[in-house]
Design a protein around this motif. Sequence first.
Motif, PDB file in Angstrom:
ATOM      1  N   ALA A 434       0.855  -1.189   0.000  1.00 53.96           N
ATOM      2  CA  ALA A 434       0.000   0.000   0.000  1.00 53.96           C
ATOM      3  C   ALA A 434       0.885   1.231   0.000  1.00 53.96           C
ATOM      4  CB  ALA A 434      -0.916  -0.006   1.217  1.00 53.96           C
ATOM      5  N   GLU A 435       0.740   2.107  -1.003  1.00 54.63           N
ATOM      6  CA  GLU A 435       1.508   3.340  -1.069  1.00 54.63           C
ATOM      7  C   GLU A 435       0.719   4.462  -0.402  1.00 54.63           C
ATOM      8  OE1 GLU A 435       4.272   2.756  -5.052  1.00 54.63           O
ATOM      9  OE2 GLU A 435       2.889   4.450  -4.881  1.00 54.63           O
ATOM     10  N   ILE A 436       1.385   5.104   0.569  1.00 53.92           N
ATOM     11  CA  ILE A 436       0.756   6.168   1.361  1.00 53.92           C
ATOM     12  C   ILE A 436       1.600   7.425   1.189  1.00 53.92           C
ATOM     13  CG2 ILE A 436      -0.121   6.808   3.634  1.00 53.92           C
ATOM     14  CD1 ILE A 436      -1.273   4.210   2.564  1.00 53.92           C
ATOM     15  N   ALA A 437       0.951   8.575   0.997  1.00 53.93           N
ATOM     16  CA  ALA A 437       1.654   9.845   0.825  1.00 53.93           C
ATOM     17  C   ALA A 437       1.286  10.801   1.954  1.00 53.93           C
ATOM     18  CB  ALA A 437       1.315  10.467  -0.514  1.00 53.93           C
ATOM     19  N   PHE A 438       2.351  11.524   2.481  1.00 49.51           N
ATOM     20  CA  PHE A 438       2.130  12.626   3.410  1.00 49.51           C
ATOM     21  C   PHE A 438       2.400  13.920   2.654  1.00 49.51           C
ATOM     22  CE2 PHE A 438       1.860  15.110   7.147  1.00 49.51           C
ATOM     23  CZ  PHE A 438       2.889  16.024   7.129  1.00 49.51           C
ATOM     24  N   ILE A 439       1.400  14.784   2.562  1.00 50.79           N
ATOM     25  CA  ILE A 439       1.501  16.045   1.833  1.00 50.79           C
ATOM     26  C   ILE A 439       1.686  17.162   2.852  1.00 50.79           C
ATOM     27  CG2 ILE A 439       0.452  17.535   0.126  1.00 50.79           C
ATOM     28  CD1 ILE A 439       1.062  14.670  -0.811  1.00 50.79           C
ATOM     29  N   SER A 440       2.897  17.824   2.844  1.00 47.58           N
ATOM     30  CA  SER A 440       3.221  18.853   3.824  1.00 47.58           C
ATOM     31  C   SER A 440       2.547  20.175   3.491  1.00 47.58           C
ATOM     32  CB  SER A 440       4.741  19.045   3.883  1.00 47.58           C
ATOM     33  OG  SER A 440       5.066  20.132   4.717  1.00 47.58           O
ATOM     34  N   ASP A 441       2.250  20.969   4.512  1.00 46.46           N
ATOM     35  CA  ASP A 441       1.699  22.304   4.325  1.00 46.46           C
ATOM     36  C   ASP A 441       2.786  23.338   4.046  1.00 46.46           C
ATOM     37  OD1 ASP A 441      -0.841  21.810   6.892  1.00 46.46           O
ATOM     38  OD2 ASP A 441      -0.849  21.357   4.745  1.00 46.46           O
ATOM     39  N   PHE A 442       4.089  22.994   4.122  1.00 49.33           N
ATOM     40  CA  PHE A 442       5.171  23.957   3.900  1.00 49.33           C
ATOM     41  C   PHE A 442       5.222  24.373   2.435  1.00 49.33           C
ATOM     42  CE2 PHE A 442       7.032  21.574   7.619  1.00 49.33           C
ATOM     43  CZ  PHE A 442       6.798  22.592   8.531  1.00 49.33           C
ATOM     44  N   ASP A 443       5.914  25.499   2.233  1.00 48.60           N
ATOM     45  CA  ASP A 443       6.051  25.978   0.866  1.00 48.60           C
ATOM     46  C   ASP A 443       7.247  25.344   0.165  1.00 48.60           C
ATOM     47  OD1 ASP A 443       7.701  29.183   1.527  1.00 48.60           O
ATOM     48  OD2 ASP A 443       8.044  27.173   2.320  1.00 48.60           O
ATOM     49  N   CYS A 444       7.898  24.392   0.816  1.00 49.15           N
ATOM     50  CA  CYS A 444       8.975  23.652   0.160  1.00 49.15           C
ATOM     51  C   CYS A 444       8.591  22.184   0.071  1.00 49.15           C
ATOM     52  CB  CYS A 444      10.290  23.843   0.909  1.00 49.15           C
ATOM     53  SG  CYS A 444      10.195  23.319   2.626  1.00 49.15           S
ATOM     54  N   ASP A 445       9.370  21.462  -0.661  1.00 49.45           N
ATOM     55  CA  ASP A 445       9.040  20.059  -0.918  1.00 49.45           C
ATOM     56  C   ASP A 445       9.314  19.234   0.330  1.00 49.45           C
ATOM     57  OD1 ASP A 445       8.436  17.662  -1.964  1.00 49.45           O
ATOM     58  OD2 ASP A 445      10.067  17.598  -3.426  1.00 49.45           O
TER      59      ASP A 445
END
Length: 719
Positions: A434-445
Amino acid sequence: MKNHLSFLFLFFLTNTIFAQNLLPDGGFEDWNGTVPTGTEQSLEPLTHWYNVMGSPDHRHENNTGVNLTQLNDCPQGNGDSACGQPVAGQAVLGCYKANGADGNREWAGTALTAPMLAGNCYEVSFYVQNKRDNPDFPMLIDQWGLYFSPTELPTFNVNLANYSVMQENFYAAPEVIDGSDWRQFTFNYVAPEDISHLFVGFMGDGSTASPTTWTDDFMVGFYVWFDEISIVPIEPLLTVTEDTEICPGDSVLLTFDSNFPIIWDNGTQTGTTTELWVTPETETTYTVQTQDGTACSVTETVEITFRAGAQLTYPEDICLGASPFLLDPTAGAGTWSGPGIIDPQTGLFDPNVAGLGAVEIQFISDADCANDFTLTAEVQFIPGAFIDYPELVCLNETPFILNAELTDGRWEGAGILDEATGLFDPTLAGAGAAEIAFISDFDCDANVVLTVEVIETPTVDFTADTTGGCTPLSVNFTDLSSETGVDYAWDFGENAAAGTGANAAFLYQNAGDFDVSLTVTYSEKCSVTETKPAFIQTQERPLADFVYEPQFNIIENEVVEFINTSTGNFETTQWTFGDSTTSEQPSPTHIFTAPGVYPTTLTVSTAAGCTDSLIQNITVKGAVDIFIPNAFSPDFDGINDRLEVFAKGNILTFKMDIFDRWGGLIFTSTDRQNVWDGSVNGEPADEGVYLYVVEYSYIKLDAENPVRETAAGDVTLLR
């Protein structure tokens, strides 16, 4: 009797503050002009002074009997007590101390115009002059002085007083008074209690004074003049600049106002100026003290501190790789400094210049140092990366948080139940990667990608080399699970006994039915437990035991009774007596027909087949057995009073002889009932060791040829 052979030299000293003097007549001037009756130099005509003890003298220029100025100044060595001049005014006080350590002394006293208050400080001064200065007839001593009294008269015998307990009220001049010059003594005094009167005279302890005398005649003594005594209250005042906070590099004016000279000290410098500009490089404390004497001085401090800028923390995480930005656009005019500052005027900050980790930035305001601050920021490295999740997850595992450290973002992917916290449900995701992604709120990667491996739940199974038997029962367990785990935990069911490893062993001590469980762990988020109820069944093993009678001195053909004392739920018994005979009776009897050692075995069995055995060796002697004790006590207490002979078997003949230690026969008997009672010729035999010899015969096989045997040994007679 007083001896007045002294020469006087007078010195006039000034500068006493009479306006504040607590003495109404410190110079002995207030005289009514009359000559007293009897003694022309008596204190009786004085207004304020009185005799405390002895007869101190009042000498005045206008008293014709003791006129001080009728002669010129006293030449050295004249020794005339009537010559000379006062320090000031027209009069002096003369005081005397008799010769010897305990010689009587003269004191004059006066009441103060106002009491000296306990704890207050005073400047005390007096003049004293020696009037016996003839070099050929020296009479010199120290410890002339004052006593501060709370009462009009002393409350103690001054000639015998213990001065150590009253030392706070005495002042005794440390110098030996010699020559005709006036000596002034000035000191600061803190009143230990309220003081209403002052005494003047010899204040010394005769045992510690330092006298120089030309004679031991007790009629000759020491004589001095006192003049110009003053007690002035000391009230030092000191005001200093208040504690001051300045900006680094600024100057400040310090002022010190006092009614006395002052001295200041800042730790590295001292001075006496009352006004100074300072520009300290570090925070400094100025200590200011009035110079009026250590007993009465006043001390104040002035602390100069620097205004401290605020300590701030940058409210957001800063990503390495982010574009330069202004740390605080509202800071105003000033100068920025620190790692990552690329424009000191605006505070433009570049994370790539600062580098990874904590940085400390300073802002110095152009307007006021109160606006200065230090800013701590953290430059973080948050890569956008593909990260394999480090564990296997079982399909039936309960939901869990993937990574609690990742915040300020959202989670996406198969199995995510809560996108804010990253709560993951393996069952919802299904078996597989299972591939899980965490998407940050920062303006950088700062995104993170995880791969979670969800596997079908493995099957856990195990077996044992035996599942039942009698206690104690040793059982070996073997893992039969479908997948190899990283950790194994066994529960064998008996008192929560546990074990580890894929294969384990356990010894069951108690009877019963026991559940057995095996938990196999494949990862932190994958463990499976298999439990088999009543997998091990054990039965209690009986405990074989028996006793027999008689226990000792068994002879052939004697009946031996065996008593079964075994425990447990046994149902059958089996006896083997070691002579090829057996019995199944619970408690049989048996006859051994020949002497020897017979291993007798008892075996008991339960209905389930659990058995236990016990072997005991039975010793059988011949047809006859004789036993003679090794000690007896013929003290007529009814216990061991005679040397008994114990015998088993068919004895035909019997003879016992008793010999003393020298071999003399002292007793003989052919009757087993007639044994030695411990006497010789009717008298009690001595304690000690005696020899016995017993001869006996019995029938063994042939009645015509009996067997003859002898037993001999030592016996101890005790009283």
